[in-house]
Scaffold this active site. Structure first.
Site, PDB file in Angstrom:
ATOM      1  N   TYR A   1       0.838  -1.212   0.000  1.00 32.04           N
ATOM      2  CA  TYR A   1       0.000   0.000   0.000  1.00 32.04           C
ATOM      3  C   TYR A   1       0.869   1.256   0.000  1.00 32.04           C
ATOM      4  O   TYR A   1       0.686   2.164  -0.824  1.00 32.04           O
ATOM      5  CB  TYR A   1      -0.912  -0.031   1.238  1.00 32.04           C
ATOM      6  CG  TYR A   1      -1.899   1.112   1.336  1.00 32.04           C
ATOM      7  CD1 TYR A   1      -3.044   1.130   0.556  1.00 32.04           C
ATOM      8  CD2 TYR A   1      -1.688   2.161   2.224  1.00 32.04           C
ATOM      9  CE1 TYR A   1      -3.960   2.159   0.658  1.00 32.04           C
ATOM     10  CE2 TYR A   1      -2.602   3.200   2.333  1.00 32.04           C
ATOM     11  CZ  TYR A   1      -3.735   3.198   1.547  1.00 32.04           C
ATOM     12  OH  TYR A   1      -4.639   4.229   1.640  1.00 32.04           O
TER      13      TYR A   1
ATOM     14  N   LYS B   1       1.331   4.171  -2.908  1.00 35.80           N
ATOM     15  CA  LYS B   1       1.022   5.580  -2.679  1.00 35.80           C
ATOM     16  C   LYS B   1       2.263   6.461  -2.919  1.00 35.80           C
ATOM     17  O   LYS B   1       2.152   7.573  -3.434  1.00 35.80           O
ATOM     18  CB  LYS B   1       0.465   5.776  -1.265  1.00 35.80           C
ATOM     19  CG  LYS B   1      -0.846   5.028  -1.019  1.00 35.80           C
ATOM     20  CD  LYS B   1      -1.959   5.492  -1.952  1.00 35.80           C
ATOM     21  CE  LYS B   1      -3.295   4.834  -1.667  1.00 35.80           C
ATOM     22  NZ  LYS B   1      -4.382   5.349  -2.491  1.00 35.80           N
TER      23      LYS B   1
HETATM   24  C1  BGC Z   1      -5.288   4.184   5.167  1.00 33.23           C
HETATM   25  C2  BGC Z   1      -5.979   4.009   6.498  1.00 33.23           C
HETATM   26  C3  BGC Z   1      -5.188   4.671   7.611  1.00 33.23           C
HETATM   27  C4  BGC Z   1      -4.820   6.087   7.231  1.00 33.23           C
HETATM   28  C5  BGC Z   1      -3.949   6.781   8.281  1.00 33.23           C
HETATM   29  C6  BGC Z   1      -4.976   5.620   4.961  1.00 33.23           C
HETATM   30  O1  BGC Z   1      -4.324   5.777   3.751  1.00 33.23           O
HETATM   31  O2  BGC Z   1      -6.158   3.733   4.141  1.00 33.23           O
HETATM   32  O3  BGC Z   1      -6.135   2.615   6.740  1.00 33.23           O
HETATM   33  O4  BGC Z   1      -5.980   4.717   8.784  1.00 33.23           O
HETATM   34  O5  BGC Z   1      -4.145   6.103   6.010  1.00 33.23           O
HETATM   35  O6  BGC Z   1      -2.872   5.991   8.689  1.00 33.23           O
END
Ligand code: BGC
Length: 255
Positions: free
Chosen positions: A156, A160
């Site tokens: 993830y 990003k």
């Molecule tokens: C995530 C969340 C997380 C947030 C802050 C977001 O990009 O999808 O799961 O709570 O970031 O950490």
């Protein structure tokens, strides 16, 4: 009405942040294509989202990680509305696993939707914007994790971080043709992606204790910044990330 007469595509708009952006764009006068991944309860949710819009919209099913799906989706939007002025790359997924346990499938799923999806959708739309010859707006919904690591979420965070660099590169390459490219980096927003935390009072209190603003964000908090970036008022804004996180990234470690 800040988006009167515009046509916008919002990916992953059947729930959460994407849905709020679609609704807010329509309230500002835009026609909106509500992208979603077909199947299960998402079909109904997308239909309900389209029905909730203040202007005429359409459901736009596609797996954003597949170019053939994306091209068919863009064609259906052009058949209906004749142009696309604004695209929001919002579709996103998470897999939580320790780094050592991540499989190739986990990696490809998360990178495929979040990063490859943003690339394929943006490239297809930008090619159309170039034909239209009138500039355009590209907005990526990244995350505070485009910059901040998050143990347990390596794919993830990588996706990003990739969206951050994709945005910066596109902003430079597309400046001369009047296409603004920016990211919005949400913090902890109350959406389905965070449902497990929201349902757990201890985890929820822990999360809130790290947010200087003292609460989870709302999808509408993100949508209002998206309206600005999609509007003519943001005409000189490009290559930047806008944090919508209640101060989360500025937080110092508390111990
Ligand atoms: C995530 C969340 C997380 C947030 C802050 C977001 O990009 O999808 O799961 O709570 O970031 O950490």
């Amino acid at each position: 009405m800040r988006l009167n007469g515009k046509v916008a595509l919002v990916t992953g708009a059947n729930s959460g942040i994407g849905q709020a952006i679609a609704q807010r764009f329509a309230a500002e006068g835009a026609h909106v294509a509500v992208n979603y991944l077909a199947g299960g309860s998402r079909d109904e949710a997308a239909k309900a989202t389209v029905a909730s819009l203040a202007t005429e919209g359409i459901g736009a099913p596609a797996d954003v990680s597949k170019r053939t799906d994306v091209e068919a989706m863009i064609n259906s939007i052009l058949e209906k509305f004749g142009k696309i002025d604004i695209v929001v790359n919002n579709a996103g997924v998470e897999v939580k696993k320790p780094f050592v346990d991540i499989t190739d499938e986990d990696w490809q799923f998360v990178i495929g939707v979040n990063l490859t999806g943003a690339f394929v959708v943006a490239q297809t739309v930008v090619r159309q914007m170039l034909k239209q010859g009138n500039g355009g707006k590209v907005i990526n919904i990244s995350s505070v994790h485009e910059d901040v690591p998050f143990p347990g979420y390596a794919p993830y965070c990588t996706s990003k971080g990739g969206m951050r660099m994709l945005m910066r590169n596109m902003a430079l390459e597309l400046a001369s043709v009047g296409i603004n490219v920016n990211n919005i980096a949400p913090g902890a927003i109350a959406t389905p992606i965070n449902q497990a935390v929201l349902n757990d009072p201890v985890a929820s209190a822990n999360a809130i204790s790290e947010i200087p603003w003292g609460r989870f964000g709302k999808p509408a908090d993100v949508a209002s910044v998206a309206v600005f970036l999609a509007s003519d008022e943001a005409g000189y804004v490009t290559g930047s990330t806008y944090y919508v996180d209640g101060g989360l990234v500025q937080q110092v470690t508390k111990y």
